[in-house]
Design a protein around this motif. Structure first.
Motif, PDB file in Angstrom:
ATOM      1  N   PRO A   6       0.807  -1.242   0.000  1.00 46.83           N
ATOM      2  CA  PRO A   6       0.000   0.000   0.000  1.00 46.83           C
ATOM      3  C   PRO A   6       0.824   1.268   0.000  1.00 46.83           C
ATOM      4  CG  PRO A   6      -0.934  -1.621   1.507  1.00 46.83           C
ATOM      5  CD  PRO A   6       0.386  -2.184   1.050  1.00 46.83           C
ATOM      6  N   THR A  21      -5.156  -0.434  -0.414  1.00 48.70           N
ATOM      7  CA  THR A  21      -4.958  -1.639   0.373  1.00 48.70           C
ATOM      8  C   THR A  21      -4.880  -2.834  -0.573  1.00 48.70           C
ATOM      9  OG1 THR A  21      -7.317  -2.054   0.641  1.00 48.70           O
ATOM     10  CG2 THR A  21      -6.255  -0.621   2.277  1.00 48.70           C
ATOM     11  N   ARG A  22      -4.390  -3.931  -0.069  1.00 54.25           N
ATOM     12  CA  ARG A  22      -4.266  -5.109  -0.923  1.00 54.25           C
ATOM     13  C   ARG A  22      -5.645  -5.603  -1.377  1.00 54.25           C
ATOM     14  NH1 ARG A  22       0.966  -6.857  -1.047  1.00 54.25           N
ATOM     15  NH2 ARG A  22       2.313  -6.200   0.682  1.00 54.25           N
ATOM     16  N   GLU A  31      -8.303  -3.696  -1.852  1.00 56.01           N
ATOM     17  CA  GLU A  31      -8.775  -2.776  -2.891  1.00 56.01           C
ATOM     18  C   GLU A  31      -8.069  -3.037  -4.223  1.00 56.01           C
ATOM     19  OE1 GLU A  31      -9.868   1.086  -0.053  1.00 56.01           O
ATOM     20  OE2 GLU A  31      -7.927   0.947  -1.096  1.00 56.01           O
ATOM     21  N   ASP A  89       0.759  -1.499   6.471  1.00 54.07           N
ATOM     22  CA  ASP A  89      -0.282  -1.914   5.530  1.00 54.07           C
ATOM     23  C   ASP A  89      -1.331  -0.829   5.348  1.00 54.07           C
ATOM     24  OD1 ASP A  89      -1.304  -3.850   3.743  1.00 54.07           O
ATOM     25  OD2 ASP A  89      -2.867  -4.362   5.202  1.00 54.07           O
ATOM     26  N   THR A  90      -0.941   0.444   5.511  1.00 48.90           N
ATOM     27  CA  THR A  90      -1.883   1.553   5.338  1.00 48.90           C
ATOM     28  C   THR A  90      -1.441   2.385   4.163  1.00 48.90           C
ATOM     29  OG1 THR A  90      -0.604   2.903   6.859  1.00 48.90           O
ATOM     30  CG2 THR A  90      -2.452   1.651   7.793  1.00 48.90           C
ATOM     31  N   PRO A  91      -2.398   2.819   3.347  1.00 44.53           N
ATOM     32  CA  PRO A  91      -2.036   3.609   2.184  1.00 44.53           C
ATOM     33  C   PRO A  91      -1.526   4.975   2.568  1.00 44.53           C
ATOM     34  CG  PRO A  91      -4.408   3.524   2.423  1.00 44.53           C
ATOM     35  CD  PRO A  91      -3.860   2.621   3.452  1.00 44.53           C
TER      36      PRO A  91
END
Length: 701
Positions: A573, A579-580, A582, A697-699
């Motif tokens: 991300p 996110t993965r 998305e 793991d946050t955009p």
């Protein structure tokens, strides 16, 4: 003065006995002598009794009175009789030669160029051209010019290989060496396959007058994949003048060829040559025993390991198969022995071959081989390179020796035809390839899908058989027993799923299963259509394997290819801004459009629809559809250049990366997705990977 009746009666008797034995001049003189003896009225009386003209008798009388004879051996005076046709028409002979001479010398516009040049046709054409002549005269003129009736003679061998003569001399030297050492030498080849049934056979056979053998008038009643056939594979012992024929019923493959040699050695060779250490095989350059086939050499290596023999093979150059001894010392006698005899069963074939005898001492044995020999079997390069094969210094492609190897050795070649060979390894590999990580289905779901598709697969198979036959079956199945295919319906479904999911290429599957890629391609094409009819979407695998080693390593230790780790890091991300989940959903939404785009681009490259018989379907690309979406997002975010993305992937070129981005960008725009520009631009792949945190793991951005 009238001639008495008794004198006339005596003349009739003399003429009936004497005249048939005289030539033209002698008859004329004999009649003249009788006429002079009769006196007045004798010419008319003799002419009436002999049934000739009075002029003939008078001419004879004149010749007697003149007393001048003809030259020795002549009946008529020189210049007498009708002149020959070629003297009356000097242009006749030239016109005739223009019709019958070879095309390169004769008239290329001759009206008889494409018709039978019989005497009658030649005479009619010459008469049409203004040279009236009869058919016998045409025959006399042709014989006079040195022509005769001749059939075709098989002497042309096409383009000769530059090493042709050298190979013949080398084979002769090998034969002499083996003969001097008392080692066995055999000539092998496959005779023309024969269909079983009441079909006409060339030649004639003694039978009661008016009772010929009744046979079918057309062969097409015996066409199709289920028709019985006999495939005689012959082994001719050059030294002992004996033949051994293995009659197969399935396919003429390299496995069948070596199995025939194996059976000959077990039944005859080991008995005739109990102390043999070497075996020389002479064969053609093509066919099931061709020098190009790896399976042929692999099977011979297995035979060498079983028998302990060093097997030397010498192939005749291409186009010289008739020089092989078996052709005119065994097969020709078999053909002569079954002339005019319909081969109605395999028993007839075997017994007829075994009954072949010659005055030169030839004896033949024959057996029936009902085993299955499926086509499509192949040997991988790795296994082939491990064979104990020694190539000769003289034309190593045609001459080589396979040395015996201990059967207990792990590297010893396993016979392809045995159940313990590739057949068992193939089943074990199919079981491993049914892994849920590759197929996307659990074992229970895969079995359920195979059961549901089985009727449709059987229908497709019958449709293919009907197309091969050109219509419905005209005969019941004629094989001795059902031939086992290399892959059953469940295996075909598995292979199709692996291919459609782009797990690996067909070549990788072929190496794993030891078959040809073409064999798998045919199964994939047929089964793919069945999957489409049932609206089953196999999806795309998360991992792709470019080599067999990579796939086997993954199955053994779950170790994924380096490309998988690269894509995982690039899809973080931090780089994508998504996110993965998305990113995955976006990829799934774009998948149908990508498939349609690929089909449209393929149609443009081909310039039209696919040709009949092509495989179609999904072809693995250097960059998968999901990777294309990822690269396009990274590029549109201006994280780096195309060169950096190409460097990050490692195994593709810049043009492939550029094409992927160029084709996928319009699809993202149609979807309404506009990536947010990244705050940082990276100049190298190392900088790009360094920007990925290990646990975030946050955009961002």
């Amino acid at each position: 003065m009238a001639v008495p009746e008794d004198v006339c009666s005596q003349l009739r008797c003399r003429f009936a006995v004497l005249l048939p034995h005289l030539n033209e001049r002698q008859r004329r003189l004999a009649l003249a002598t009788e006429a002079r003896l009769l006196g007045h009225g004798g010419i008319r009386t003799v002419a009436r009794i002999a049934e000739v003209s009075e002029t003939t008798v008078r001419r004879g009388v004149s010749e007697l009175d003149a007393g001048a004879g003809l030259p020795s051996g002549r009946i008529r005076a020189p210049g007498g009789g009708r002149k020959r046709a070629e003297e009356i028409d000097p242009a006749l002979l030239k016109a005739l030669l223009g019709l019958v001479e070879p095309d390169e010398r004769g008239d290329p516009e001759s009206p008889l160029r494409w018709t039978t040049k019989s005497l009658r046709n030649l005479a009619e054409e010459l008469s049409r051209q203004g040279h009236p002549v009869s058919a016998p005269t045409v025959g006399r003129l042709l014989r006079q010019e040195g022509f005769s009736l001749q059939a075709n003679v098989k002497t042309l061998e096409g383009a000769q290989h530059p090493d042709r003569d050298a190979q013949f001399r080398y084979i002769n030297e090998q034969v002499k060496q083996h003969q001097a050492d008392g080692e066995p030498m055999i000539s092998v080849d496959t005779k023309k396959r024969e269909q079983i049934g009441r079909l006409p056979m060339a030649g004639r056979e003694w039978r009661p007058k008016g009772e010929p053998v009744q046979v079918e008038d057309h062969h097409f009643f015996f066409s199709g994949p289920d028709v019985q056939q006999a495939i005689p594979y012959g082994i001719y012992d050059i030294t002992r003048n004996t033949g051994w024929v293995n009659v197969g019923v399935d396919h003429d493959t390299s496995v069948f060829a070596v199995e025939s040699i194996r059976r000959w050695w077990q039944s005859r060779g080991s008995l005739d040559y109990p102390h043999a250490t070497r075996l020389l095989i002479t064969s053609d350059a093509g066919g099931s025993n061709g020098y190009r086939y790896r399976v042929w050499k692999s099977e011979l290596a297995a035979l060498a390991a079983e028998t302990g023999l060093s097997i030397t093979v010498c192939h005749f150059p291409p186009g010289t198969s008739k020089w092989n001894k078996i052709e005119h010392r065994l097969f020709s006698h078999i053909t002569h022995n079954w002339r005019g005899r319909p081969l109605t069963s395999h028993e007839v074939v075997v017994k007829t071959i075994a009954a072949t005898r010659t005055r030169g001492g030839l004896r033949v044995e024959a057996v029936l081989d009902t085993d299955d020999y499926p086509t499509g079997i192949a040997i991988s390069k790795e296994r082939f390179q491990a064979l104990p094969l020694e190539r000769h210094a003289v034309h190593s492609t045609w001459n080589y020796t396979l040395h015996p190897q201990d059967a207990s050795d792990a590297a010893a070649p396993a016979p392809v035809g045995e159940a313990g060979g590739p057949a068992r390894r193939r089943q074990a590999m199919l079981h491993r390839l049914a892994d849920e990580r590759l197929t996307g289905l659990s074992s229970a779901r895969l079995e359920e899908l195979a059961t549901a598709l089985a009727p449709a697969q059987a229908a497709r198979a019958h449709q293919r058989y009907s197309e091969q036959r050109g219509g419905r079956a005209r005969r019941a199945t004629g094989k001795l027993r059902g031939s086992k295919p290399l892959f059953d319906d469940a295996a075909r479904l598995l292979l199709t799923l692996l291919y459609q999911r782009q797990v690996c290429s067909l070549n990788v599957l072929a190496d794993l299963l030891e078959v040809t890629a073409t064999c798998i391609a045919d199964h994939v094409k047929e089964t793919r259509e069945v999957l489409e009819d049932h609206d089953h979407d196999p999806g795309v695998a998360a991992v792709r394997f470019p080599t067999t080693d990579a796939l086997l390593t993954f199955l053994d230790s779950d170790q994924r290819p380096a490309r998988y780790g690269i894509i995982e890091r690039l899809s973080h991300p931090v780089l994508t801004g998504l996110t993965r989940d998305e990113l995955h959903q976006l990829t799934q939404r774009l998948a149908p459009r990508q498939t349609a785009l690929a089909e449209r681009l393929g149609h443009q490259r081909r310039g039209g629809p696919r040709q009949p018989g092509t495989r179609s379907g999904v072809f693995p690309q250097k960059i998968s559809n999901s990777e294309r979406v990822l690269l396009t997002i990274l590029y549109m975010r201006k994280l780096c250049t195309l060169d950096v993305l190409t460097e990050a992937l490692g195994d593709v070129c810049r043009s492939s990366t550029g094409n992927a981005v160029r084709e996928t960008r319009p699809l993202l725009q149609q979807e309404g997705h506009t990536p947010v520009p990244a705050p940082t631009r990276y100049r190298t792949a190392d900088e790009l990977f360094a920007a990925v945190p290990p646990d975030s793991d946050t955009p961002t951005g």
